[in-house]
Design an enzyme around this catalytic site. Structure first.
Site, short mmCIF file in Angstrom:
data_model
loop_
_atom_site.label_atom_id
_atom_site.label_comp_id
_atom_site.label_asym_id
_atom_site.label_seq_id
_atom_site.Cartn_x
_atom_site.Cartn_y
_atom_site.Cartn_z
N HIS A 20 45.31 38.52 31.61
CA HIS A 20 46.29 39.11 30.70
C HIS A 20 47.35 39.88 31.48
O HIS A 20 47.25 40.08 32.69
CB HIS A 20 45.62 39.99 29.64
CG HIS A 20 45.12 41.32 30.12
ND1 HIS A 20 44.70 42.30 29.25
CD2 HIS A 20 44.96 41.83 31.37
CE1 HIS A 20 44.32 43.36 29.95
NE2 HIS A 20 44.45 43.11 31.22
N CYS A 37 48.36 46.61 35.59
CA CYS A 37 48.17 45.71 34.44
C CYS A 37 49.49 45.13 33.94
O CYS A 37 49.48 44.20 33.13
CB CYS A 37 47.42 46.41 33.32
SG CYS A 37 45.67 46.58 33.66
N HIS A 64 46.62 39.12 35.65
CA HIS A 64 45.41 39.43 36.41
C HIS A 64 44.23 39.21 35.48
O HIS A 64 44.39 39.14 34.26
CB HIS A 64 45.43 40.88 36.92
CG HIS A 64 45.43 41.88 35.81
ND1 HIS A 64 46.58 42.24 35.16
CD2 HIS A 64 44.42 42.53 35.21
CE1 HIS A 64 46.26 43.09 34.20
NE2 HIS A 64 44.96 43.29 34.20
N HIS A 113 40.07 39.70 34.04
CA HIS A 113 38.94 40.60 33.83
C HIS A 113 37.72 39.78 33.47
O HIS A 113 37.83 38.71 32.86
CB HIS A 113 39.20 41.57 32.67
CG HIS A 113 40.23 42.60 32.96
ND1 HIS A 113 39.98 43.72 33.72
CD2 HIS A 113 41.54 42.69 32.60
CE1 HIS A 113 41.08 44.46 33.80
NE2 HIS A 113 42.05 43.85 33.13
N ASP A 116 37.44 32.17 26.76
CA ASP A 116 37.00 32.04 28.16
C ASP A 116 37.98 31.21 28.99
O ASP A 116 38.39 30.12 28.59
CB ASP A 116 35.61 31.41 28.21
CG ASP A 116 34.98 31.55 29.59
OD1 ASP A 116 35.16 32.62 30.22
OD2 ASP A 116 34.33 30.59 30.04
N HIS A 117 38.32 31.76 30.16
CA HIS A 117 39.25 31.13 31.11
C HIS A 117 40.63 30.89 30.52
O HIS A 117 41.33 29.95 30.92
CB HIS A 117 38.66 29.84 31.70
CG HIS A 117 37.60 30.12 32.72
ND1 HIS A 117 36.34 30.58 32.38
CD2 HIS A 117 37.61 30.04 34.06
CE1 HIS A 117 35.63 30.76 33.47
NE2 HIS A 117 36.37 30.45 34.52
N GLU A 127 35.95 46.08 29.42
CA GLU A 127 36.97 45.43 30.25
C GLU A 127 36.59 45.57 31.73
O GLU A 127 36.86 44.69 32.54
CB GLU A 127 38.34 46.03 29.97
CG GLU A 127 39.47 45.23 30.59
CD GLU A 127 40.82 45.69 30.09
OE1 GLU A 127 41.41 44.99 29.26
OE2 GLU A 127 41.27 46.77 30.52
NI NI Z 1 44.01 44.43 32.80
#
Ligand code: NI
Length: 137
Positions: free
Chosen positions: A16, A35, A41, A43, A81-82, A126
């Site tokens: 995100h 962020c 990037h 998580h 996911d992914h 997160e």
């Molecule tokens: Ni983040």
């Protein structure tokens, strides 16, 4: 009747970027730090879905955990996911994909598929130390 809470853990990886397009880049970096990186990037999100209700007299369950597991897989893990949350998840086209907002999207998706007699709470990690909870209020 006593109420019991059944919890199921799940996991997904996603990318995100936190960004407010009404702000300057400088303000975005000041508020969101790393962020706000334009190249995104990732998580490793850990999820706990908590379902509270009365125990069914015939099964002894609050909710059949096999059904809950499958629901989470289809509605949440397969969906997130992914993925790049900003680019690939329609809910985040205009909504900043913070843990707070992701928890609300998850709650809304699961709520639609669950018996209204059951209370639902989402806990979303997160990072190992940063997590949010949402129970629909
Ligand atoms: Ni983040």
């Amino acid at each position: 009747m006593p109420k019991v809470t059944t919890h199921r853990k799940a996991h997904f990886n996603a990318a995100h970027r936190l960004y407010n397009n009404k702000w300057t880049d400088a303000k975005n970096v000041a508020v969101f730090g790393k962020c706000a990186n334009p190249n995104y990037h990732g998580h490793n999100y850990d999820l706990i879905v908590s379902v509270t209700g009365e125990i069914n007299a015939e099964t002894g369950f609050v909710i059949d955990i096999k059904i809950l597991k499958e629901l989470i897989k289809i509605e949440i893990e397969d969906y997130f996911d992914h993925k790049n949350l900003n680019k690939e998840i329609p809910e985040f086209k205009t909504l900043n994909p913070t843990a707070e907002n992701i928890s609300i999207v998850i709650w809304n998706k699961l709520r639609l598929k669950m018996n209204t007699k059951l209370d639902l709470k989402i806990t979303l990690y997160e990072t190992a130390r940063n997590f949010v909870t949402y129970s629909g209020k």
